[in-house]
Motif scaffolding. Sequence first.
Motif, PDB file in Angstrom:
ATOM      1  N   VAL A 115       0.848  -1.195   0.000  1.00 27.76           N
ATOM      2  CA  VAL A 115       0.000   0.000   0.000  1.00 27.76           C
ATOM      3  C   VAL A 115       0.882   1.242   0.000  1.00 27.76           C
ATOM      4  O   VAL A 115       1.986   1.247   0.539  1.00 27.76           O
ATOM      5  CB  VAL A 115      -0.964   0.030   1.210  1.00 27.76           C
ATOM      6  N   GLY A 116       0.372   2.302  -0.627  1.00 31.57           N
ATOM      7  CA  GLY A 116       1.144   3.541  -0.702  1.00 31.57           C
ATOM      8  C   GLY A 116       0.251   4.745  -0.529  1.00 31.57           C
ATOM      9  O   GLY A 116      -0.942   4.636  -0.254  1.00 31.57           O
ATOM     10  N   GLY A 117       0.853   5.922  -0.723  1.00 34.71           N
ATOM     11  CA  GLY A 117       0.113   7.158  -0.608  1.00 34.71           C
ATOM     12  C   GLY A 117       0.316   7.822   0.737  1.00 34.71           C
ATOM     13  O   GLY A 117       1.083   7.366   1.579  1.00 34.71           O
ATOM     14  N   HIS A 118      -0.431   8.903   0.939  1.00 40.61           N
ATOM     15  CA  HIS A 118      -0.247   9.733   2.124  1.00 40.61           C
ATOM     16  C   HIS A 118      -1.176   9.356   3.265  1.00 40.61           C
ATOM     17  O   HIS A 118      -1.101   9.954   4.344  1.00 40.61           O
ATOM     18  CB  HIS A 118      -0.474  11.200   1.761  1.00 40.61           C
ATOM     19  N   CYS A 119      -2.053   8.360   3.074  1.00 39.96           N
ATOM     20  CA  CYS A 119      -3.050   8.053   4.102  1.00 39.96           C
ATOM     21  C   CYS A 119      -2.979   6.617   4.621  1.00 39.96           C
ATOM     22  O   CYS A 119      -2.691   6.384   5.788  1.00 39.96           O
ATOM     23  CB  CYS A 119      -4.459   8.314   3.556  1.00 39.96           C
ATOM     24  N   ILE A 120      -3.255   5.663   3.754  1.00 40.69           N
ATOM     25  CA  ILE A 120      -3.455   4.284   4.204  1.00 40.69           C
ATOM     26  C   ILE A 120      -2.243   3.698   4.929  1.00 40.69           C
ATOM     27  O   ILE A 120      -2.404   3.032   5.954  1.00 40.69           O
ATOM     28  CB  ILE A 120      -3.882   3.379   3.025  1.00 40.69           C
ATOM     29  N   PRO A 121      -1.006   3.908   4.465  1.00 35.69           N
ATOM     30  CA  PRO A 121       0.120   3.315   5.184  1.00 35.69           C
ATOM     31  C   PRO A 121       0.469   4.051   6.482  1.00 35.69           C
ATOM     32  O   PRO A 121       1.271   3.545   7.264  1.00 35.69           O
ATOM     33  CB  PRO A 121       1.281   3.444   4.189  1.00 35.69           C
ATOM     34  N   ILE A 122      -0.123   5.226   6.689  1.00 33.60           N
ATOM     35  CA  ILE A 122       0.292   6.082   7.796  1.00 33.60           C
ATOM     36  C   ILE A 122      -0.782   6.236   8.864  1.00 33.60           C
ATOM     37  O   ILE A 122      -0.526   6.054  10.059  1.00 33.60           O
ATOM     38  CB  ILE A 122       0.696   7.469   7.260  1.00 33.60           C
ATOM     39  N   ASP A 123      -1.992   6.577   8.443  1.00 35.54           N
ATOM     40  CA  ASP A 123      -3.035   6.978   9.395  1.00 35.54           C
ATOM     41  C   ASP A 123      -3.333   5.950  10.489  1.00 35.54           C
ATOM     42  O   ASP A 123      -3.525   6.333  11.650  1.00 35.54           O
ATOM     43  CB  ASP A 123      -4.322   7.320   8.651  1.00 35.54           C
ATOM     44  N   PRO A 124      -3.413   4.637  10.181  1.00 33.00           N
ATOM     45  CA  PRO A 124      -3.711   3.688  11.260  1.00 33.00           C
ATOM     46  C   PRO A 124      -2.714   3.739  12.412  1.00 33.00           C
ATOM     47  O   PRO A 124      -3.075   3.472  13.568  1.00 33.00           O
ATOM     48  CB  PRO A 124      -3.667   2.337  10.543  1.00 33.00           C
TER      49      PRO A 124
END
Length: 436
Positions: free
Chosen positions: A269-278
Amino acid sequence: MKEQLLQKIKDRTAIVGVVGLGYVGLPLAVEKAKAGYKTIGFDIQDQKVDMVNRGQNYIGDIIDGELQQVVASGKLSATKDFSFISKVDCVAICVPTPLDRYYQPDISYVENSTKDIAKYLHKGMLIVLESTTYPGTTEKVIKPILEETGLKDGRDFYLAFSPERVDPGNKLYNTKNTPKVVGGTTPDSTQVAAELYRSVLEGEVFEVSSPAVAEMEKILENTFRNINIALANEMAIICNKMGIDVWEVIEAAKTKPYGFMAFYPGPGVGGHCIPIDPYYLTWKVREYDYHTRLIEIAGEINNYMPEYVVERSMKILNQYRKALNGAKVFVLGVAYKQDIDDIRQSPALKVIEHLEKQGAQVIYNDPYVPRFEHSNKKYTSSPITQQNLQDADLVIITTQHTSYDYEFIVEHSKVLFDTKNATRNVKQNRDKIIKL
């Protein structure tokens, strides 16, 4: 005071500011300017400020002509000078909220932006945080910084959280028509923020009881996706071991009209949300003596996928009596999703990194990313030619760009590892295709 600000919003005389002119901030600034508000964009990067003031677009989801029009009309301008905050009635904070090396939230950009705003805070002003963060940030981090000025939240200024919802490359939903969630620290704050967004956006504005609810709602959105992608990835691993086509399994499951939502496997997974927000939530709940087991396991599965792709690549090459060490590998697509130029947290970069650690000679192609730098190494896109495909011992599809001619790619590849099911409609040479 509230009525005065509401009237300014109603008659479009309010001056609005947007702090951070990236993937979230610039589209929001353009929409506010299009709605008739004089809009000032704030950013610390000279290049972004200069490009905006020239009407030069650098965000894929913005129509070039719309940016040029609002700049030419004087409705939108950009600056590094935060003293102009003193002139705005409403300001949105749209700055990055990354993780540090220990997977802990780094909200320094939010804190610094708030301190810059606090220097010029004035009565009757609305401040809205849009950057994704953990529940409690608006009330326990931003509010105290602003109140150090002597002004009081709910009495002298209005404070709210409204999570950004940006899906780069989405042809159906964008900043203007995506529903918006707003939660203020007081009912007045919620009302003022909601009215501002209603005057700008076409999507429904949904009011919640507090910033914490809105903050948690955003975390839930992306944790939901992260966990379901992890399930799809684990199913892909299981199906491969059992000799079952996971893509056919998902298509079959999609026929159920209720109780199932399709998610698809891939190289990670990539991007600014899914890999980070959890991880914002897993960090925060430690204060409450709780361990988020499901969320962390999902993260482990998704983070493992680039390595799994390389392990599969080794096995594929072994079938052709070829070692990965010394093999020529052609990676197609480094953006984290199709038809965009964003490589933030892209799993393709990790695939390349793992391949090179195993001694592979890697080249890549991406029509949206002509060059990039990763782990202090510079890469330049190679063209998809018959020669480059034939020279490669293995071709790996890591991003499903629609501009790719998959028939041509398959035809001229020795063997192709498709991690995105991009070749599902290819009719010829299917014996060359190995799917995730």
